[in-house]
Design an enzyme around this catalytic site. Structure first.
Site, PDB file in Angstrom:
ATOM      1  N   ASP A  16       1.264  -0.940  -0.310  1.00  0.00           N
ATOM      2  CA  ASP A  16      -0.071  -0.049  -0.153  1.00  0.00           C
ATOM      3  C   ASP A  16       0.894   1.191  -0.114  1.00  0.00           C
ATOM      4  O   ASP A  16       1.585   1.727   0.957  1.00  0.00           O
ATOM      5  CB  ASP A  16      -0.963   0.365   1.036  1.00  0.00           C
ATOM      6  CG  ASP A  16      -2.104   1.029   1.159  1.00  0.00           C
ATOM      7  OD1 ASP A  16      -1.307   1.852   0.733  1.00  0.00           O
ATOM      8  OD2 ASP A  16      -3.126   1.148   1.837  1.00  0.00           O
ATOM      9  N   ASP A 111      -2.746   2.648  -6.336  1.00  0.00           N
ATOM     10  CA  ASP A 111      -1.856   2.592  -5.194  1.00  0.00           C
ATOM     11  C   ASP A 111      -1.922   1.381  -4.412  1.00  0.00           C
ATOM     12  O   ASP A 111      -1.032   1.931  -3.135  1.00  0.00           O
ATOM     13  CB  ASP A 111      -2.200   4.108  -4.639  1.00  0.00           C
ATOM     14  CG  ASP A 111      -3.512   3.828  -3.958  1.00  0.00           C
ATOM     15  OD1 ASP A 111      -3.966   3.211  -4.208  1.00  0.00           O
ATOM     16  OD2 ASP A 111      -3.770   4.452  -2.289  1.00  0.00           O
ATOM     17  N   GLU A 112      -2.381   0.544  -4.638  1.00  0.00           N
ATOM     18  CA  GLU A 112      -1.631  -1.058  -4.525  1.00  0.00           C
ATOM     19  C   GLU A 112      -1.346  -1.932  -4.775  1.00  0.00           C
ATOM     20  O   GLU A 112      -1.714  -2.051  -6.476  1.00  0.00           O
ATOM     21  CB  GLU A 112      -3.407  -1.861  -3.278  1.00  0.00           C
ATOM     22  CG  GLU A 112      -3.675  -0.468  -2.644  1.00  0.00           C
ATOM     23  CD  GLU A 112      -5.448  -0.915  -2.287  1.00  0.00           C
ATOM     24  OE1 GLU A 112      -5.595  -0.988  -0.803  1.00  0.00           O
ATOM     25  OE2 GLU A 112      -6.282  -1.673  -3.361  1.00  0.00           O
TER      26      GLU A 112
END
Length: 440
Positions: A16, A111-112
């Site tokens: 993350d 964003d992961e």
């Protein structure tokens, strides 16, 4: 009913990226590092922050904080209009950096990143080494301002939970032998899939803490959720792999495609809104062709800001995330399968003519255009007679030029006033694709 003992191994890593959009800006602008910064969709006090640096978070600013409130909380905050293109570039760079340390299994959002471990990689010491190697690869190959928190767990659901337990730059592992006690202290909202509404529903049923949730047996969990989700969650929280590991359900065929936009102040007029709507349709139509689909339905939604007097007399109004009280209107147009811009534009024009024009519909501030009922090109039934106006050929020619010089190089005149407005916005749930020289 007791669950069988599971070997102490990590099957998944969930990476993350911490305050990703804000971190990218601090990477691009070293002078902003160590200073409170927020990324916004447009420079207006009524809009909301879509990302905040950790320095800004120390002042209580977070995603969803209104810009006007953020300025009050931190008068010296740096505000930057988000760059969809830069964030997409960095997201792709992060994936490549992670790949140097471990194979990427899936990318849930911009964003992961998720990695599935195999064989001896699953042994805790080896999994930790891989996680540290991922951090080092991102630092070395992407940028020193780009930090991540990594969760290690026996299933994908818990790996995501673990990635949120220590920020920024965290590394947390949840082993089966530690579960479920290792997560008993967490708030219910820390569980993926438990938002404000779900939490309120659980509270009404007497579940207000994680400990109370974990005390339920499998039957109790099923009754609580009134679905198989409760059974799955019972196993996930105990580190058991039930097959799908909390991944979102796969879809073989994309169902919709579209764009939405909060209008900048100068476009909050009927004329300005039409120009921006034209721009959104232009982008959606080009993406439709690039992704090799046809559509048979166009949905248009518009929201109008209300004055205090109008709110008092309105039968029904809603509050936007920006705090704007508004009335909304929408309409759908159906037509034969197509993917050319001109046909879709005619459908939008037909909807626009039906748009109400009372005193409460004079200050538009939000637009959304969505194409439904997508049909893959290779499944499209061929027409008996070809298009007499060569609309598909016209769109194809426009695409060739726009792919080479930018997606607004050649367009219909109606979008000219808004050509530079409504730039491609940040995508949270998917990584944008680069078509020609632009990301969309």
């Amino acid at each position: 009913m007791s669950t069988p003992a599971q070997p102490d191994r990590f099957h998944f890593l969930h990476i993350d990226l911490n305050s990703f959009f804000a971190s990218v800006e601090q990477q691009l602008h070293p002078e902003y590092r160590g200073r409170p910064l927020a990324v916004v969709p447009t420079m207006a006090d009524t809009t909301c922050c879509i990302a905040a640096s950790y320095e800004a978070k120390a002042f209580g600013i977070k995603t969803g904080t209104r810009v006007g409130d953020a300025k009050k909380l931190c008068p010296g905050i740096i505000l930057i209009e988000g760059s969809h293109t830069e964030y997409s570039k960095y997201s792709h760079a992060v994936k490549e950096a992670v790949e140097q340390a471990c194979h990427v299994t899936s990318i849930p959002s911009i964003d992961e990143t998720v990695c599935e471990l195999i064989g001896r990689e699953q042994e805790p010491p080896n999994a930790r080494k891989i996680a540290l190697a991922i951090k080092q690869s991102i630092y070395k190959n992407v940028g020193e301002a780009i930090r991540c928190s990594i969760g290690m767990a026996p299933n994908r659901y818990l790996a995501k939970v673990a990635s949120d337990m220590q920020k920024p730059d965290g590394l947390i592992g949840l082993l089966p032998s530690q579960l479920p006690r290792a997560i008993a202290h967490l708030p219910l909202r820390e569980l993926p899939g438990v938002g404000a509404r779900t939490e309120a529903r659980l509270n009404k049923k007497g579940i207000t803490t994680m400990e109370q949730l974990l005390a339920l047996d499998r039957n109790g969990m099923h009754k609580l959720w009134d679905s198989v989700w409760g059974d799955r969650l019972y196993h996930w929280l105990r580190g058991i792999d039930v097959g799908d590991d909390g991944a979102p359900p796969a879809s073989d065929v994309q169902k919709t495609l579209g764009h939405s936009h909060v209008l900048a102040p100068q476009f909050r007029t009927i004329t300005g809104a039409w120009a921006v709507a034209h721009k959104l349709l232009h982008k959606a139509a080009m993406r439709l062709r690039m992704e090799k689909f046809h559509t048979t339905s166009l949905c248009f939604n518009i929201r109008f800001a209300l004055t205090r007097e109008q709110i008092a007399h309105a039968e029904k109004s809603r509050r936007h995330s920006s705090g704007i009280e508004h009335a909304s209107w929408g309409m759908e147009a159906r037509f034969e399968a197509c993917n050319d811009t001109l046909t879709l534009l005619e459908a939008l024009q037909g909807i626009w003519r039906q748009c109400p024009k009372s005193s409460e519909q004079q200050k538009p501030f939000f637009l959304a255009i969505t194409l439904h009922n997508l049909i893959p090109d290779d499944e499209l039934q061929q027409r008996l007679f070809p298009d007499p106006n060569n609309r598909a050929s016209l769109s194809s020619t426009m695409d060739k030029l726009n792919l080479k010089y930018g997606h607004t190089k050649l367009h219909f005149a109606g979008m000219l006033p808004a050509r530079e407005s409504a730039p491609t916005r940040i995508a949270f749930t998917q990584i944008p694709t680069k078509y020609g020289v632009d990301y969309m």
